[in-house]
Design an enzyme around this catalytic site. Structure first.
Site, PDB file in Angstrom:
ATOM      1  N   LYS A  36     -41.820  -8.099  25.729  1.00 43.79           N
ATOM      2  CA  LYS A  36     -43.186  -7.628  26.002  1.00 43.79           C
ATOM      3  C   LYS A  36     -43.893  -8.640  26.890  1.00 43.79           C
ATOM      4  O   LYS A  36     -43.728  -9.859  26.709  1.00 43.79           O
ATOM      5  CB  LYS A  36     -43.914  -7.456  24.662  1.00 43.79           C
ATOM      6  CG  LYS A  36     -45.277  -6.793  24.746  1.00 43.79           C
ATOM      7  CD  LYS A  36     -45.847  -6.560  23.336  1.00 43.79           C
ATOM      8  CE  LYS A  36     -47.225  -5.963  23.331  1.00 43.79           C
ATOM      9  NZ  LYS A  36     -47.745  -5.708  21.972  1.00 43.79           N
ATOM     10  N   SER A  85     -49.389  -1.128  21.003  1.00 42.38           N
ATOM     11  CA  SER A  85     -49.447  -1.567  22.376  1.00 42.38           C
ATOM     12  C   SER A  85     -48.080  -1.939  22.968  1.00 42.38           C
ATOM     13  O   SER A  85     -47.956  -2.073  24.182  1.00 42.38           O
ATOM     14  CB  SER A  85     -50.368  -2.791  22.500  1.00 42.38           C
ATOM     15  OG  SER A  85     -49.869  -3.878  21.730  1.00 42.38           O
ATOM     16  N   SER A  90     -48.679  -2.681  16.459  1.00 42.54           N
ATOM     17  CA  SER A  90     -48.164  -2.440  17.814  1.00 42.54           C
ATOM     18  C   SER A  90     -46.658  -2.446  17.956  1.00 42.54           C
ATOM     19  O   SER A  90     -46.149  -2.100  19.018  1.00 42.54           O
ATOM     20  CB  SER A  90     -48.753  -3.462  18.779  1.00 42.54           C
ATOM     21  OG  SER A  90     -50.024  -3.052  19.146  1.00 42.54           O
TER      22      SER A  90
HETATM   23  N1  GLN Z   1     -53.948  -0.621  18.111  1.00 39.62           N
HETATM   24  C1  GLN Z   1     -54.353  -1.845  17.481  1.00 39.62           C
HETATM   25  C2  GLN Z   1     -55.404  -2.538  18.313  1.00 39.62           C
HETATM   26  O1  GLN Z   1     -55.719  -2.044  19.355  1.00 39.62           O
HETATM   27  C3  GLN Z   1     -53.174  -2.715  17.207  1.00 39.62           C
HETATM   28  C4  GLN Z   1     -52.760  -3.522  18.373  1.00 39.62           C
HETATM   29  C5  GLN Z   1     -51.643  -4.496  18.114  1.00 39.62           C
HETATM   30  O2  GLN Z   1     -50.990  -4.496  17.077  1.00 39.62           O
HETATM   31  N2  GLN Z   1     -51.465  -5.372  19.078  1.00 39.62           N
HETATM   32  O3  GLN Z   1     -55.937  -3.530  17.920  1.00 39.62           O
END
Ligand code: GLN
Length: 616
Positions: A193, A268, A292
């Site tokens: 990532k 994400s 995410s």
């Molecule tokens: N969707 C969640 C957020 O926007 C989780 C994101 C993540 O785990 N990086 O905070």
């Protein structure tokens, strides 16, 4: 179920209201300068402005508003945490879970794709063909690079591809020729990532503010992978700084879901999930602050593991919310996911929050297990979290989770329902804590130390313009919400209360895990959304994180694996279920996951684009 995100008593609605139009769901761009001048020109918001220490002090009467945060029921439970704990315990008495009649698994999707054998370890297969000299690492690398070339125009999983893949593969071949020892991940193609630092490729975290940034070092997890012989193929797409649930929030491109190119891969870490699902790489790294890794694993039909907080060093992970962030793993089988976790785990003196616990060789414990005995999981206590199979969750998803629970029962588990009464409080608490930490973490991007710099002959506007131009609207919104929640006048009402809820969530998990070996839930309330479906409705997007955020608040490990399909796309859309374990109990989760996956009949989670030979 509104999970505390809609309606008058929502803390987030309450924050939104105080940050007027400019911060409401993105529709037009805005800069910090716009915001400050807007607020200072509005006497009704009574702004006292101090840009430098990032304090926004808004004096209004909303604190006495009966609809303000925290909601009444949350307030009473926070004031009396014992009440909630008692409720937890009361709900923990066991009763049989009403399971649907057999066959439990969704059988509406008939396709030859879904009838192939259970997933084999790709790492194991690759290693065998390398060491037996059936294939060279260069040949294997060429296969993966061809796949990437064929699928990438449609998928857009990668932000950067490495120039060194064939060179690294050649190095492995030379070692094998000389009969030298090669690492346990020799020749394994890994996607990383793009918020995890790599010295040989840019690391942008999906943000314009870091466009072109090349870290002078590898993250500890990446260093360990390279030391094990793995080949980093490229950097995968993500929502900017990990803030989002669809990967549409990347400043660069939208990644498609390999199961249906008109849908999102989740987020994400959508690029990492899509890349493994489409077999563009063998395994990949993601990061999980609130789900995410797990939610995109569910949307793309792959295995996703969020380790216990501290299991894997965060050194070199671009910080979003440091008390919640963990690096996690994706694989197309549980064995591969466990092998990847083993390679990256362990104490690191560069991360004071990394644990000194011993790291078991996660996959070796179960990889050769014999499943011929009829009840390989006899006596394992499994609690289905009642609040996660309730209204607000897609009925087809609930039915797949019932199917998974039934399958666990057939394997010998004792499946019951448990209640986590604090469950719905986790979502608003998460968004307040994550935004607060991000507002502090992202203050380092000033246009001078990292990445892009706006053209300006004056220091204050250089800072302001670099941030205004460099951050996308979701990131700006989070910084504003976080700055607001941490501001002197509102700290107690938001940040402190959210921390109290966090303690409550930890305690209720502890109570449930004292009585159960693992807890299960869906990984997300629905399957993959259509691209664009939730983009302009951030609160609906946040609500989709309800299944995962509590686990981060409690710092626990959780494994997501595919368990069924619902109708959609040309071959159905995968549904994932989540297994949550006690801290540092990844070995148990992986073992149960492996047995589950190897004994699940009638489902193969290979997307059509792969099965059809990449004719996408
Ligand atoms: N969707 C969640 C957020 O926007 C989780 C994101 C993540 O785990 N990086 O905070």
């Amino acid at each position: 179920m509104d999970y505390g995100l809609t309606g008058d008593s929502s803390p987030l609605i309450s924050i939104y209201r105080r940050i007027p139009d400019v911060a409401m769901p993105p529709g037009r761009g805005f800069s910090f300068r716009d915001l400050y001048s807007y607020l200072s020109s509005e006497p009704e918001y009574g702004v006292s402005k101090n840009v430098e220490d990032k304090t926004v002090k808004l004096e209004d009467d909303l604190l006495t508003d009966p609809h303000s945060f925290p909601p009444t029921e949350m307030l009473s439970s926070v004031q009396n945490p014992r009440i909630l704990l008692l409720q937890c315990r009361r709900h923990h008495h066991r009763h049989r879970l009403p399971l649907p009649p057999k066959p439990y698994l969704q059988t509406t999707i008939s396709s030859s794709l879904h009838t192939s054998p259970p997933p084999a370890s790709q790492i194991g297969t690759l290693r065998k063909s390398l060491l037996s000299r059936e294939k060279t690492a260069v040949e294997l690398a060429e296969t993966y690079l061809t796949r990437i070339r064929l699928t990438e125009p449609q998928l857009k999983s990668f932000l950067h591809l490495s120039d060194n893949v064939l060179r690294d593969a050649g190095e492995i071949d030379r070692k094998i020729e000389r009969n030298e020892e090669v690492g346990p991940l020799a020749g394994v193609f890994v996607g990383v990532k793009d918020n995890i630092c790599t010295a040989d490729m840019p690391s942008t975290a999906g943000s314009r503010i870091l466009e072109g940034y090349r870290p002078p070092f590898d993250a500890t997890a990446v260093r360990k992978l390279r030391e094990s012989g793995a080949i980093v193929v490229g950097k995968t797409n993500l929502d900017e700084f990990g803030m989002g649930s669809t990967t549409e929030g990347s400043a660069y491109q939208v990644t498609a879901n390999p199961w249906d190119l008109s849908r999102v891969p989740g987020g994400s870490s959508g690029g990492s999930a899509a890349a493994v699902s489409a077999r563009q790489c063998v395994v990949s790294l993601g990061s999980d602050t609130g789900g995410s890794v797990r939610q995109p694993a569910s949307f793309c039909g792959v295995v996703g593991l969020k380790p216990t907080y501290g299991r894997v060093s965060r050194f070199g992970l671009v910080a979003y919310a440091s008390s919640l962030d963990v690096i996690g793993c994706f694989g197309s089988s549980v064995a591969d996911t466990g092998t990847l976790l083993y390679a990256i785990s362990g104490h690191d003196k560069l991360d004071a929050t990394s644990s000194k616990r011993e790291v078991p060789n996660f996959a070796s414990a179960f990889i050769t297990q014999d499943f011929s005995e009829s009840k390989p999981l006899k006596g394992l206590r499994v609690g289905v979290i009642r609040e996660t199979i309730d209204s607000g969750v897609d009925p087809e998803v609930i039915s797949s989770i019932h199917g998974a629970a039934s399958h666990l029962e057939e394997l010998g588990c004792i499946v019951t329902e448990v209640s986590l009464p604090s469950f719905s409080l986790g979502l608003p608490a998460y968004y307040i804590l994550a935004s607060s930490e991000s507002s502090s973490n992202l203050s380092r991007y000033d246009g001078i130390r990292y990445g892009n710099q706006a053209v300006s002959d004056e220091l204050a506007s250089l800072y302001g313009d670099s941030r205004a131009q460099g951050f996308g609207s979701e990131v700006k919104m989070r910084i504003l919400m976080g700055t607001y929640a941490l501001s002197a006048g509102y700290y107690d009402a938001y940040y402190k209360r959210a921390q109290q809820v966090r303690t409550l969530v930890q305690k209720s998990f502890k109570a449930a895990l004292d009585e159960n070996d693992i807890l299960i839930s869906p990984a997300a309330p629905s399957v993959a959304y259509k691209i664009g479906e939730k983009k302009n409705d951030p609160l609906a997007m946040y609500a989709g994180d309800i299944m995962t955020v509590n686990v981060n608040l409690a710092g626990l490990p959780a494994l997501v694996l595919p368990c069924g399909f619902v109708e959609g796309g040309s071959a159905g859309l995968p549904v994932g279920f989540q297994m949550i374990g006690a801290a540092f109990d990844e070995e148990k989760l992986l073992k149960v996951g492996h047995i589950f996956e190897q004994t699940l009949q009638g489902c193969s989670f290979v997307p059509p684009l792969v099965a059809d030979g990449f004719a996408c």
